[in-house]
Design an enzyme around this catalytic site. Structure first.
Site, mmCIF file in Angstrom:
data_model
loop_
_atom_site.group_PDB
_atom_site.id
_atom_site.type_symbol
_atom_site.label_atom_id
_atom_site.label_comp_id
_atom_site.label_asym_id
_atom_site.label_seq_id
_atom_site.Cartn_x
_atom_site.Cartn_y
_atom_site.Cartn_z
ATOM 1 N N GLY A 38 11.909 9.450 71.383
ATOM 2 C CA GLY A 38 11.708 8.453 72.432
ATOM 3 C C GLY A 38 10.251 8.102 72.664
ATOM 4 O O GLY A 38 9.928 6.938 72.937
ATOM 5 N N ASP A 59 9.004 14.969 61.839
ATOM 6 C CA ASP A 59 10.224 15.190 62.622
ATOM 7 C C ASP A 59 11.283 15.767 61.696
ATOM 8 O O ASP A 59 11.509 15.229 60.608
ATOM 9 C CB ASP A 59 10.717 13.875 63.263
ATOM 10 C CG ASP A 59 11.618 14.137 64.461
ATOM 11 O OD1 ASP A 59 12.570 14.942 64.335
ATOM 12 O OD2 ASP A 59 11.384 13.551 65.524
ATOM 13 N N ASN A 67 20.553 8.383 69.945
ATOM 14 C CA ASN A 67 19.099 8.166 69.974
ATOM 15 C C ASN A 67 18.747 6.686 70.168
ATOM 16 O O ASN A 67 17.675 6.353 70.673
ATOM 17 C CB ASN A 67 18.450 8.603 68.654
ATOM 18 C CG ASN A 67 18.628 10.068 68.337
ATOM 19 O OD1 ASN A 67 18.679 10.435 67.168
ATOM 20 N ND2 ASN A 67 18.740 10.918 69.347
ATOM 21 N N GLN A 69 19.547 4.316 72.041
ATOM 22 C CA GLN A 69 19.354 3.780 73.391
ATOM 23 C C GLN A 69 17.875 3.684 73.747
ATOM 24 O O GLN A 69 17.473 2.876 74.568
ATOM 25 C CB GLN A 69 20.129 4.692 74.375
ATOM 26 C CG GLN A 69 19.786 4.557 75.843
ATOM 27 C CD GLN A 69 19.077 5.791 76.379
ATOM 28 O OE1 GLN A 69 18.521 6.577 75.611
ATOM 29 N NE2 GLN A 69 19.083 5.961 77.688
ATOM 30 N N ARG A 70 17.005 4.492 73.105
ATOM 31 C CA ARG A 70 15.586 4.506 73.489
ATOM 32 C C ARG A 70 14.625 4.705 72.313
ATOM 33 O O ARG A 70 13.449 4.383 72.446
ATOM 34 C CB ARG A 70 15.335 5.617 74.519
ATOM 35 C CG ARG A 70 15.600 7.001 73.944
ATOM 36 C CD ARG A 70 15.737 8.078 74.995
ATOM 37 N NE ARG A 70 16.056 9.358 74.367
ATOM 38 C CZ ARG A 70 17.248 9.695 73.885
ATOM 39 N NH1 ARG A 70 18.268 8.847 73.941
ATOM 40 N NH2 ARG A 70 17.446 10.856 73.310
ATOM 41 N N ASP A 127 10.058 17.657 71.809
ATOM 42 C CA ASP A 127 11.030 17.846 72.890
ATOM 43 C C ASP A 127 11.219 19.311 73.250
ATOM 44 O O ASP A 127 12.211 19.665 73.859
ATOM 45 C CB ASP A 127 12.371 17.214 72.484
ATOM 46 C CG ASP A 127 12.966 17.880 71.252
ATOM 47 O OD1 ASP A 127 12.288 18.748 70.661
ATOM 48 O OD2 ASP A 127 14.107 17.555 70.882
ATOM 49 N N ASN A 128 10.259 20.171 72.856
ATOM 50 C CA ASN A 128 10.446 21.584 73.182
ATOM 51 C C ASN A 128 9.095 22.271 73.358
ATOM 52 O O ASN A 128 8.090 21.873 72.759
ATOM 53 C CB ASN A 128 11.275 22.276 72.100
ATOM 54 C CG ASN A 128 10.551 22.318 70.773
ATOM 55 O OD1 ASN A 128 9.819 23.260 70.496
ATOM 56 N ND2 ASN A 128 10.716 21.290 69.958
ATOM 57 N N CYS A 186 16.869 15.893 76.990
ATOM 58 C CA CYS A 186 17.465 14.598 77.333
ATOM 59 C C CYS A 186 18.974 14.623 77.123
ATOM 60 O O CYS A 186 19.727 13.960 77.836
ATOM 61 C CB CYS A 186 16.844 13.498 76.492
ATOM 62 S SG CYS A 186 15.088 13.277 76.794
#
Ligand SMILES: [Zn+2]
Length: 255
Positions: A38, A59, A67, A69-70, A127-128, A186
């Site tokens: 995101g 990544d 995913n 959606q953003r 994200d972590n 998320c």
């Protein structure tokens, strides 16, 4: 710069704060993006469109329907493929004049150190907390500027840790590694689509300013955004003299 580049980047060159010199610095720069989700999506799109000459995107995850959606760098046709590879394809279509390296893995250890060593600026959109702290340690050790972003629900944060400066706070001064912080995913909590766009775009803006030498960055400040009320505030960040990550480096530098 050739004629095509002068035209492509003309709206930047027109800005006195950037100009030809600043644009040339962008073209000569290497930005490392941790995560193509995101935050990494809008950040990578703006760094590529603005002509940052070399982008490395890491990544380890694959693009999933939830995913889209953003995570605006990915297309529906990329579902099931690696996110770094998917991002590279979109970015190459946007600006074939820059070099894009895609690493289809969650980088760590020596590989992360080596990547950070070659970068002029590091954008963390992971994200972590394990990855965030590993990236922070590498940036502290190698004195690289770190632009950190986070977004969950309607709440966003951006901070710039300009670790080239000896009195800069680091990510661990703010969120200690030994702290109780838990990963807020998320997938469980939900996230407002344009919030990730706003936060990732602020990360890109800070990276471009930092590389071009334009204006003042968020260095030493934490920006907090409440997208539900659309309220923004910044709070001052101070180096924690007891921080085990950046304190050790300061000491070894003094010896
Ligand atoms: Zn610290």
């Amino acid at each position: 710069m050739n004629d095509d580049q002068l035209l492509r980047y003309s709206r930047h060159i027109l800005l006195p704060e950037i100009g030809i010199e600043g644009q040339q610095r962008l073209l000569d720069a290497h930005a490392l993006l941790i995560g193509a989700g995101g935050l990494g999506s809008p950040a990578a799109l703006y760094l590529a469109s603005a002509g940052v000459g070399t982008l490395t995107i890491c990544d380890g995850d694959a693009v999933d329907l939830t995913n889209l959606q953003r995570q605006i760098v990915h297309r529906e046709a990329a579902i099931g493929t690696n996110k770094a590879d998917s991002a590279r394809a979109t970015l190459h279509a946007l600006n074939p004049g820059i070099t894009i390296h895609a690493l289809a893995e969650r980088v760590a250890g020596q590989k992360l150190q080596a990547l950070v060593a070659t970068a002029d600026v590091v954008l963390d959109g992971s994200d972590n907390f394990a990855t965030r702290h590993a990236v922070n340690r590498a940036c502290v050790r190698l004195a690289k500027p770190l632009i950190s972003g986070a977004a969950v629900r309607f709440d966003g944060q951006v901070a710039v840790f300009d670790l080239r400066l000896p009195d800069s706070a680091c990510y661990a001064c703010l969120f200690p590694e030994s702290g109780e912080s838990e990963d807020v995913r998320c997938a469980v909590m939900g996230v407002f689509a344009p919030l990730t766009g706003i936060v990732g775009s602020i990360q890109a803006a800070e990276a471009l300013k930092l590389i071009a030498g334009a204006g003042e960055t968020l260095s030493g400040r934490l920006l907090l955004l409440d997208a539900l009320a659309m309220q923004v505030r910044t709070i001052k960040l101070r180096k924690d003299p007891a921080c085990p990550v950046c304190r050790a480096v300061t000491r070894s530098a003094e010896c």
